[in-house]
Design a protein around this motif. Structure first.
Motif, short mmCIF file in Angstrom:
data_model
loop_
_atom_site.label_atom_id
_atom_site.label_comp_id
_atom_site.label_asym_id
_atom_site.label_seq_id
_atom_site.Cartn_x
_atom_site.Cartn_y
_atom_site.Cartn_z
N THR A 56 -1.91 -25.01 62.12
CA THR A 56 -2.58 -26.01 61.31
C THR A 56 -3.03 -27.15 62.23
O THR A 56 -2.45 -27.35 63.29
CB THR A 56 -1.64 -26.59 60.23
OG1 THR A 56 -0.58 -27.31 60.88
CG2 THR A 56 -1.04 -25.50 59.37
N ASP A 61 -4.51 -31.34 62.61
CA ASP A 61 -4.69 -32.63 61.94
C ASP A 61 -5.89 -33.34 62.53
O ASP A 61 -6.44 -32.93 63.55
CB ASP A 61 -3.41 -33.48 62.00
CG ASP A 61 -3.03 -33.87 63.41
OD1 ASP A 61 -3.94 -34.23 64.20
OD2 ASP A 61 -1.83 -33.82 63.74
N GLU A 99 -7.30 -29.16 46.82
CA GLU A 99 -6.10 -29.87 47.28
C GLU A 99 -6.49 -30.76 48.46
O GLU A 99 -7.15 -30.31 49.40
CB GLU A 99 -5.04 -28.86 47.75
CG GLU A 99 -4.44 -28.02 46.63
CD GLU A 99 -3.58 -28.82 45.68
OE1 GLU A 99 -2.83 -29.70 46.13
OE2 GLU A 99 -3.68 -28.58 44.46
N LYS A 100 -6.04 -31.98 48.38
CA LYS A 100 -6.36 -32.96 49.43
C LYS A 100 -5.97 -32.44 50.82
O LYS A 100 -6.75 -32.53 51.77
CB LYS A 100 -5.59 -34.24 49.09
CG LYS A 100 -5.76 -35.36 50.06
CD LYS A 100 -4.87 -36.54 49.65
CE LYS A 100 -4.40 -37.25 50.91
NZ LYS A 100 -3.51 -38.37 50.62
N GLU A 101 -4.76 -31.89 50.94
CA GLU A 101 -4.29 -31.42 52.25
C GLU A 101 -5.20 -30.32 52.79
O GLU A 101 -5.45 -30.25 54.00
CB GLU A 101 -2.85 -30.88 52.16
CG GLU A 101 -1.78 -31.93 51.94
CD GLU A 101 -1.78 -32.49 50.54
OE1 GLU A 101 -2.29 -31.80 49.62
OE2 GLU A 101 -1.30 -33.62 50.34
N GLN A 102 -5.66 -29.45 51.89
CA GLN A 102 -6.50 -28.35 52.35
C GLN A 102 -7.89 -28.84 52.75
O GLN A 102 -8.51 -28.30 53.66
CB GLN A 102 -6.58 -27.26 51.28
CG GLN A 102 -5.27 -26.47 51.19
CD GLN A 102 -5.16 -25.60 49.96
OE1 GLN A 102 -6.14 -25.38 49.26
NE2 GLN A 102 -3.96 -25.13 49.69
N GLU A 148 -7.39 -30.40 56.13
CA GLU A 148 -7.18 -29.31 57.09
C GLU A 148 -8.52 -28.65 57.43
O GLU A 148 -8.77 -28.29 58.57
CB GLU A 148 -6.19 -28.31 56.46
CG GLU A 148 -6.00 -27.00 57.18
CD GLU A 148 -5.14 -27.10 58.43
OE1 GLU A 148 -4.62 -28.19 58.70
OE2 GLU A 148 -5.03 -26.10 59.14
N GLU A 169 -6.34 -41.58 54.94
CA GLU A 169 -7.00 -40.86 56.03
C GLU A 169 -8.46 -41.24 56.20
O GLU A 169 -9.12 -40.78 57.14
CB GLU A 169 -6.90 -39.34 55.81
CG GLU A 169 -5.49 -38.77 55.83
CD GLU A 169 -4.77 -38.89 54.49
OE1 GLU A 169 -5.41 -39.29 53.50
OE2 GLU A 169 -3.56 -38.59 54.44
N CYS A 171 -8.70 -39.72 49.61
CA CYS A 171 -7.87 -39.59 50.82
C CYS A 171 -7.75 -40.97 51.47
O CYS A 171 -8.18 -41.18 52.61
CB CYS A 171 -8.49 -38.61 51.81
SG CYS A 171 -8.59 -36.93 51.20
#
Lengths: 255, 352
Positions: free
Chosen positions: B262, B264, A140-143, A146, A27, A24
């Motif tokens: 959601t 961030d 999954e990176k997004e999950q 999150e 981020e 990531c």
């Protein structure tokens, strides 16, 4: 919550889920600002003991020392997140529960295998309470982001429980089962991957683990009706789509 | 309604021009077997003789996933903008035009019409295109094989098998003032169809009608469902259904959605709505892990009941247009028409 104390731990597995966190890149600074890392062997040799708010645990329990580490981590962590399909369902290591682990060990390690003990591969939930499961091979990176974001607010995310077929149809792919008569585990498998593989004409292997009410019999019946042998379907299903322990049930249902 | 004539070359010029002023979407082949509505590239790439797209046009007015609003860490909320240009869908078949009409009814039926739907709908222009049915089409049975309204323009291709014929012409019906405007100044210069051409158009319509292979009597659908709620058929379907949900996702009129928040890393969040389907286990799961429809057989029965009975009682007609997608998309071959024929044959006196 301004800062979350976190530990990242690996049992038997490929460490791909831990790597997802390191990948990531955009981020990482933001994560570093929000997370106080107490243990992350893959990234740092520094280990700090004591209580942690969240433990992410990757891999399945395949050795006595995995179990000891898991129990120790569970005792320290307020929340335990099973990271990746192995931790959630057993994954590839738990593929065929009919096989004797000792024979497997000998096949892979020969006499060197005498140096360590192994046991039948199981997911974390076999031994300890798991607060949240984040499946994926790797996740999954997004999950993952999150999940961290939600934990900062004191909750868990809502990740998809729908099958890969949903992702696949939303992308308007050609159905590999209907139009290309391939063995695809999409209907049995948790989505949320945007149907990566079927979108590239590769059938789903089930790497995100089974949906809650995966219906193996119906999948077996309709693939068999299309001329696929039961042994081929069974092999595909056992790779990932069946949780550890399902193997015996599949035997009973289909042989 | 005036019927005008437009040649293939004129159609190409018109679409080329139109794509410069609007977001133009057309049926495009994706591999050999499937089609999708995708942005117009060149006239040669679009497929005027397609049968059906995987997803219906509902994806343009009710997208699979839509951010309702974003909330910054400061607490300020913003709603994402839509493009200012109109979105023109070219090549929509009658079943799908009727599907959008059902969505229009549904999304405006509450005390407060669905604002997110309305604003997408307001920029949508629909250009219809005639079609020939395949073995999965039963729009005629559902009275959706033609569209009396719901389009801005409608193109009839009375010779769909011959796309490359040099002198090929299409007949255009004007549906709305917007349709007239879309054709720009052409509407005044295009010739009207001659009587013998209108005759040919009628012949085409008759040819199309005789091409349907599926047939059912929709007037008995609600009774068949209501009477046979305990029928063993539902259990059999439950044994066959994988609960993959694609029959709902691909349905032009299925509107169920989930809403989730959601987060961030910076502390911002978004409220998102995405398609859901009553075939999924989590759909009717509530607090305390109670589930109103834990079994697949209950869920599949619920879907049939809702579309043919519940919706019909609330809105005057079933929420099914006979597009055949649920039949075409079902991996295990659950066949909507056969389900009804089986229910009707067993218990209701029907002429075969």
């Amino acid at each position: 919550m301004d800062q979350l104390t976190v530990g990242i731990f690996g049992l038997t597995g490929c460490a791909g889920d831990q790597l997802t966190l390191l990948n990531c890149e955009d981020e990482l600074l933001a994560i570093a600002g929000k997370v106080r890392m107490k243990s992350f062997k893959m990234a740092s040799t520094t280990e700090v003991g004591g209580e942690i708010e969240v433990a992410f645990v990757e891999g399945s329990v395949c050795q006595p020392r995995d179990l000891a580490l898991l129990r120790e981590v569970r005792g320290r962590a307020h929340n335990l997140v099973a990271l990746g399909t192995c931790a959630c369902f057993g994954g590839v290591a738990a593929m065929d529960q009919r096989l004797d682990p000792e024979i497997l060990k000998e096949k892979v390690y020969g006499t060197e295998g005498d140096l360590f003990a192994i046991q039948r591969a199981r997911p974390l939930s076999t031994y300890v309470d798991v607060d949240f499961m984040l499946p994926g091979c790797p996740v999954e990176k997004e999950q993952l982001l999150e999940t961290i974001s939600c934990l900062l607010k004191g909750s868990f995310p809502e990740i998809p429980t729908t099958p890969v077929c949903a992702d696949c149809r939303i992308r308007e792919n050609v159905c590999l089962v209907i139009e290309k008569e391939q063995v695809c585990c999409g209907a049995l498998t948790r989505g949320g991957c945007k149907a990566r593989c079927p979108s590239l004409d590769v059938p789903c292997l089930g790497c995100r683990g089974p949906v809650e009410d995966a219906y193996y019999r119906a999948e077996m019946e309709f693939l068999a009706a299309r001329g696929v042998t039961r042994e081929v379907v069974r092999k595909e299903m056992l790779l990932f789509s069946t949780p550890a322990g399902m193997g015996e049930r599949l035997e009973k249902e289909f042989d | 309604m005036r019927v005008l004539k437009i040649s293939r070359d004129q159609l190409k010029k018109w679409l080329d021009e139109l794509s410069g002023t609007v977001d133009l979407y057309v049926p495009m082949p994706a591999g050999k077997q499937v089609h999708r509505f995708e942005p117009y590239t060149t006239f040669e790439e679009l497929d005027l003789s397609y049968t059906r797209t995987v997803l219906p046009p509902k994806k343009f007015v009710f997208p699979p996933e839509e951010v309702l609003f974003n909330r910054a860490p400061s607490g300020e909320t913003t709603v994402p903008d839509l493009p200012a240009r109109d979105l023109v869908l070219f090549g929509v078949h009658p079943c799908d035009i009727n599907g959008i009409r059902i969505l229009d009814t549904f999304f405006s039926s509450f005390d407060k019409p669905d604002w997110y739907y309305q604003r997408r709908r307001a920029r949508l222009r629909i250009v219809g295109l005639s079609c020939l049915p395949d073995e999965h089409c039963f729009c005629r049975s559902m009275d959706c094989d033609s569209a009396a309204s719901g389009f801005d323009l409608f193109f009839h291709d009375i010779d769909p098998e011959n796309q490359d014929r040099g002198e090929k012409v299409f007949f255009v019906s004007l549906g709305t003032v917007e349709g007239d405007i879309m054709l720009a100044d052409r509407a005044d210069t295009l010739p009207e169809a001659e009587p013998e051409e209108l005759e040919a158009l009628l012949e085409y319509t008759e040819r199309r009608e005789s091409a349907y292979t599926l047939d059912l009597d929709p007037s008995i659908l609600p009774q068949a469902i209501k009477l046979h709620q305990a029928d063993p058929l539902w259990d059999r379907l439950g044994e066959q259904c994988l609960a993959c949900g694609v029959c709902s996702l691909g349905c032009p009129t299925c509107t169920c959605f989930n809403i989730r928040d959601t987060n961030d890393l910076e502390g911002g969040s978004s409220r998102v709505r995405n398609w859901d389907a009553c075939l999924y286990r989590d759909f009717a799961r509530v607090a305390g892990d109670h589930n109103f429809r834990p079994h697949r057989s209950e869920r599949i029965q619920n879907r049939y009941y809702h579309k043919q009975v519940g919706f019909a009682e609330a809105f005057g007609k079933p929420s099914c247009v006979g597009c055949g997608r649920c039949i075409k998309l079902c991996p295990t071959g659950i066949h909507f028409v056969e389900v009804f024929q089986s229910l009707a044959r067993e218990r209701l006196p029907v002429d075969e």
